[in-house]
Each structure stands twice: as structure tokens, then as C-alpha cells.
Design a protein around this motif. Sequence first.
Motif, mmCIF file in Angstrom:
data_model
loop_
_atom_site.group_PDB
_atom_site.id
_atom_site.type_symbol
_atom_site.label_atom_id
_atom_site.label_comp_id
_atom_site.label_asym_id
_atom_site.label_seq_id
_atom_site.Cartn_x
_atom_site.Cartn_y
_atom_site.Cartn_z
ATOM 1 N N ASP A 160 0.767 -1.243 0.000
ATOM 2 C CA ASP A 160 0.000 0.000 0.000
ATOM 3 C C ASP A 160 0.798 1.293 0.000
ATOM 4 N N ARG A 161 1.966 1.358 0.582
ATOM 5 C CA ARG A 161 2.663 2.638 0.669
ATOM 6 C C ARG A 161 3.896 2.697 -0.215
ATOM 7 N N LEU A 162 4.002 1.850 -1.201
ATOM 8 C CA LEU A 162 5.204 1.805 -2.026
ATOM 9 C C LEU A 162 5.285 3.038 -2.912
ATOM 10 N N ILE A 163 6.385 3.742 -2.810
ATOM 11 C CA ILE A 163 6.574 4.976 -3.570
ATOM 12 C C ILE A 163 6.453 4.703 -5.062
ATOM 13 N N GLY A 164 5.652 5.488 -5.746
ATOM 14 C CA GLY A 164 5.540 5.391 -7.192
ATOM 15 C C GLY A 164 4.569 4.327 -7.691
ATOM 16 N N PHE A 165 4.129 3.428 -6.822
ATOM 17 C CA PHE A 165 3.265 2.346 -7.277
ATOM 18 C C PHE A 165 1.793 2.649 -7.034
ATOM 19 N N GLY A 166 1.462 3.197 -5.893
ATOM 20 C CA GLY A 166 0.076 3.527 -5.608
ATOM 21 C C GLY A 166 -0.728 2.329 -5.130
ATOM 22 N N SER A 167 -1.931 2.568 -4.691
ATOM 23 C CA SER A 167 -2.763 1.540 -4.058
ATOM 24 C C SER A 167 -3.229 0.455 -5.017
ATOM 25 N N SER A 168 -3.217 0.693 -6.323
ATOM 26 C CA SER A 168 -3.663 -0.348 -7.253
ATOM 27 C C SER A 168 -2.664 -1.514 -7.324
ATOM 28 N N PHE A 169 -1.485 -1.348 -6.727
ATOM 29 C CA PHE A 169 -0.492 -2.413 -6.713
ATOM 30 C C PHE A 169 -0.265 -2.936 -5.297
ATOM 31 N N ALA A 170 -1.265 -2.837 -4.451
ATOM 32 C CA ALA A 170 -1.142 -3.219 -3.047
ATOM 33 C C ALA A 170 -1.473 -4.683 -2.813
ATOM 34 N N ASP A 171 -1.166 -5.546 -3.768
ATOM 35 C CA ASP A 171 -1.553 -6.949 -3.655
ATOM 36 C C ASP A 171 -0.456 -7.861 -3.121
ATOM 37 N N GLY A 172 0.742 -7.342 -2.878
ATOM 38 C CA GLY A 172 1.831 -8.159 -2.370
ATOM 39 C C GLY A 172 2.552 -8.966 -3.430
ATOM 40 N N ASP A 173 2.154 -8.842 -4.692
ATOM 41 C CA ASP A 173 2.817 -9.558 -5.778
ATOM 42 C C ASP A 173 4.054 -8.801 -6.245
ATOM 43 N N LEU A 174 4.895 -9.496 -6.996
ATOM 44 C CA LEU A 174 6.091 -8.870 -7.561
ATOM 45 C C LEU A 174 5.761 -8.192 -8.885
ATOM 46 N N TYR A 175 6.383 -7.021 -9.108
ATOM 47 C CA TYR A 175 6.212 -6.277 -10.352
ATOM 48 C C TYR A 175 7.580 -5.900 -10.910
ATOM 49 N N TRP A 176 7.709 -6.005 -12.211
ATOM 50 C CA TRP A 176 8.909 -5.521 -12.892
ATOM 51 C C TRP A 176 8.926 -4.012 -12.809
ATOM 52 N N VAL A 177 10.095 -3.422 -12.686
ATOM 53 C CA VAL A 177 10.228 -1.973 -12.629
ATOM 54 C C VAL A 177 10.720 -1.489 -13.985
ATOM 55 N N GLY A 178 9.986 -0.547 -14.572
ATOM 56 C CA GLY A 178 10.349 -0.001 -15.875
ATOM 57 C C GLY A 178 11.068 1.330 -15.763
ATOM 58 N N TYR A 179 11.466 1.847 -16.917
ATOM 59 C CA TYR A 179 12.145 3.137 -17.015
ATOM 60 C C TYR A 179 13.480 3.131 -16.274
ATOM 61 N N PHE A 180 14.251 2.120 -16.537
ATOM 62 C CA PHE A 180 15.517 1.860 -15.866
ATOM 63 C C PHE A 180 16.613 2.141 -16.881
ATOM 64 N N LYS A 181 17.256 3.311 -16.801
ATOM 65 C CA LYS A 181 18.165 3.728 -17.871
ATOM 66 C C LYS A 181 19.617 3.963 -17.428
ATOM 67 N N LEU A 182 19.826 4.739 -16.385
ATOM 68 C CA LEU A 182 21.176 5.154 -16.021
ATOM 69 C C LEU A 182 21.629 4.465 -14.733
ATOM 70 N N LEU A 183 22.699 3.699 -14.824
ATOM 71 C CA LEU A 183 23.159 2.936 -13.671
ATOM 72 C C LEU A 183 23.903 3.765 -12.635
#
Length: 177
Positions: free
Chosen positions: A57-80
Motif C-alpha cells: 500500500d505505501r510503495l513509492i511510485g506504485f500507488g494503491s492499485s499495486f497493493a496486492d503483495g505480488d512482484l512487479y517488474w520496474v520499468g524506465y531503468f536507464k542510467l546505472l
Amino acid sequence: MNYDVQLMFLGMKNISKKRYEQCRQILMSLQEQEKAMSEEEIIAYAKKIKPVLRGFDRLIGFGSSFADGDLYWVGYFKLLHNYRYSYNGHPFAKAEGLEEIGRIKTYHQYHDFQSYVKEVLWQCPKEILDKACAFEIVVPGYEVEEQYDKDVGLFCYTTVFYEGKIPSALANEEIKW
């Protein structure tokens, strides 16, 4: 990371000789690990090993629609060199079919929401890196103080590595230093 500064502050702390040696060994090991992997190697691993985050529920950038405890890939990953994936990233797709292949303790300059991808990669054993397609920094709670090793001067987490298949759109993302 500037380990010389960390070591200097370590010498000023009022800790036992045994704890001092433990912390010194951690810092020296981290310094060796960081120097052992080139930018090119880190970029190569970052192209095949992507961060995943567990939705809650409180994950920065994800919002409450992703509050299911499942794993999600993180996009927009460009500069290391300056990319903090869980702070700057966005949920891309549910990460399904992943199988855990290892857990390690990782140290980070910032707390979990600002950890750098490169920190995770250069701390991981090569035998796991060669098999992995994803990693997750386990977030035990929101009490940042509990995750901070004040003697070492770094945050410490368990990082889980997975094997499986990366979505093609993420697999083809351009990554730069």
C-alpha cells in the motif's frame, strides 16, 4: 562509495575491538567487490537482471492499485550510475513465473527506496548473477532505523535473486552508465 570516510568514522566510534574488526571487514570487502566489477560488466548484468518490487500500500511510485503483495517488474531503468530504481521506477508488469535462486545480505548507501542497482549487482556472487533475471530487496518494514547499521554507516537488507523470463520490452531497454 567512499569507504575511506566510512573507515575514518568507524575509528571514531566507541565500539568494541571485535565489533570494529567486523565492521572494518565489511567495509573492506565491499570496497573490493565494487572495484572487482567493471562498468561494462555491471551494464551487461543490468541488461539481463532487472529489479522487481513487491506491491504494497505505501510503495513509492506504485500507488494503491499495486497493493496486492505480488512482484512487479520496474520499468524506465536507464542510467546505472545514479539510478535508484525503487524511487525513480514505475511498475511495468506483474512478474510471474519467477523462481528464487538465492538470497544475500547487501549493503546500501541509502535506504531501500533509494538503493542503486549497481550496488546490488557488484555485491552478488557470480554464480547467482549468471543465472538470475531479477532481484528484489526485501523490505521488512518502514522503520529505517532498524535497517541501518550505525557502526558500518550503511543500510543492510536481504536481496533475493530470481530466475525466469524478462518481458521483451524490458529486456530490450537501453542501459547506460
